[in-house]
Design an enzyme around this catalytic site. Structure first.
Site, PDB file in Angstrom:
ATOM      1  N   GLY A 102       0.866  -1.248   0.111  1.00 27.63           N
ATOM      2  CA  GLY A 102      -0.182  -0.043   0.048  1.00 27.63           C
ATOM      3  C   GLY A 102       0.690   1.361   0.050  1.00 27.63           C
ATOM      4  O   GLY A 102       0.352   2.313  -0.186  1.00 27.63           O
ATOM      5  N   CYS A 103       2.018   1.218   0.232  1.00 27.20           N
ATOM      6  CA  CYS A 103       3.036   2.068   0.248  1.00 27.20           C
ATOM      7  C   CYS A 103       3.318   2.500  -1.220  1.00 27.20           C
ATOM      8  O   CYS A 103       3.993   1.392  -1.839  1.00 27.20           O
ATOM      9  CB  CYS A 103       4.432   2.175   0.844  1.00 27.20           C
ATOM     10  SG  CYS A 103       3.894   2.123   2.666  1.00 27.20           S
ATOM     11  N   GLU A 104       3.615   3.379  -1.715  1.00 29.81           N
ATOM     12  CA  GLU A 104       4.120   3.879  -3.040  1.00 29.81           C
ATOM     13  C   GLU A 104       5.458   3.609  -3.100  1.00 29.81           C
ATOM     14  O   GLU A 104       6.234   3.056  -4.134  1.00 29.81           O
ATOM     15  CB  GLU A 104       3.826   5.231  -3.510  1.00 29.81           C
ATOM     16  CG  GLU A 104       4.004   5.601  -5.170  1.00 29.81           C
ATOM     17  CD  GLU A 104       3.483   6.818  -5.677  1.00 29.81           C
ATOM     18  OE1 GLU A 104       4.493   7.920  -5.683  1.00 29.81           O
ATOM     19  OE2 GLU A 104       2.371   7.003  -5.646  1.00 29.81           O
ATOM     20  N   SER A 105       6.101   4.081  -2.338  1.00 27.51           N
ATOM     21  CA  SER A 105       7.696   3.783  -1.986  1.00 27.51           C
ATOM     22  C   SER A 105       7.861   2.454  -1.166  1.00 27.51           C
ATOM     23  O   SER A 105       6.843   1.954  -0.742  1.00 27.51           O
ATOM     24  CB  SER A 105       8.244   4.956  -0.895  1.00 27.51           C
ATOM     25  OG  SER A 105       8.019   6.216  -1.625  1.00 27.51           O
TER      26      SER A 105
END
Length: 154
Positions: A69-72
């Protein structure tokens, strides 16, 4: 017991020294974020607080520890001793690493009850960060908070 973020599974994890109490500099930086009068100062403080967290050894930057769920890329490990929860985390992004430090300041070393009752939205509002983060960063920090809560609930 040590666990990684993905699916709460047991994987090779950092030793206990990774889960030490946070440096006082983290709490001081979080206070500086709260006291900053404009978004540019808050953003700078977020990046500075991320520098306080020790980097995670490359050996532990594995898919099983990634927070989905983290873009990074962000990695989260958990250690529980009695009813206290400790976390070790890192990110490839300076701003996300700073947001991790802010989250850990509120949850590291806390009990299951304290963590499961943690209100991310209220906490970020208190710090003056509500509505300031991009939707992708908001989703990422929410995913991190949810992963921390999931560890505390097990």
């Amino acid at each position: 017991m040590n666990h990684a973020a993905s699916e709460n599974i047991l994987v090779d994890t950092p030793d206990k020294s990774c889960f030490i109490p946070l440096n006082d500099k983290v709490s001081q930086a979080v206070l500086a974020i709260q006291q900053a009068t404009n978004w540019q100062d808050k953003y700078r403080q977020i990046m500075l607080v991320g520098k306080v967290l020790a980097p995670l050894n490359e050996t532990f930057k594995v898919e099983a520890a990634q927070v989905k769920g983290c873009e990074s890329q962000a990695w989260l490990y958990h250690y529980q001793e009695a009813d206290k929860h400790f976390f070790c985390a890192d990110s490839d992004s300076r701003i996300v690493k700073g947001l991790i430090a802010i989250l850990l300041d509120a949850t590291h070393g806390k009990t299951s009850a304290e963590i499961t009752s943690f209100d991310l939205e209220r906490y970020f509002s208190h710090l003056g960060l509500s509505g300031q983060l991009s939707p992708s960063r908001t989703n990422g920090v929410t995913a991190l908070a949810n992963a921390i809560k999931q560890f505390a609930a097990t």
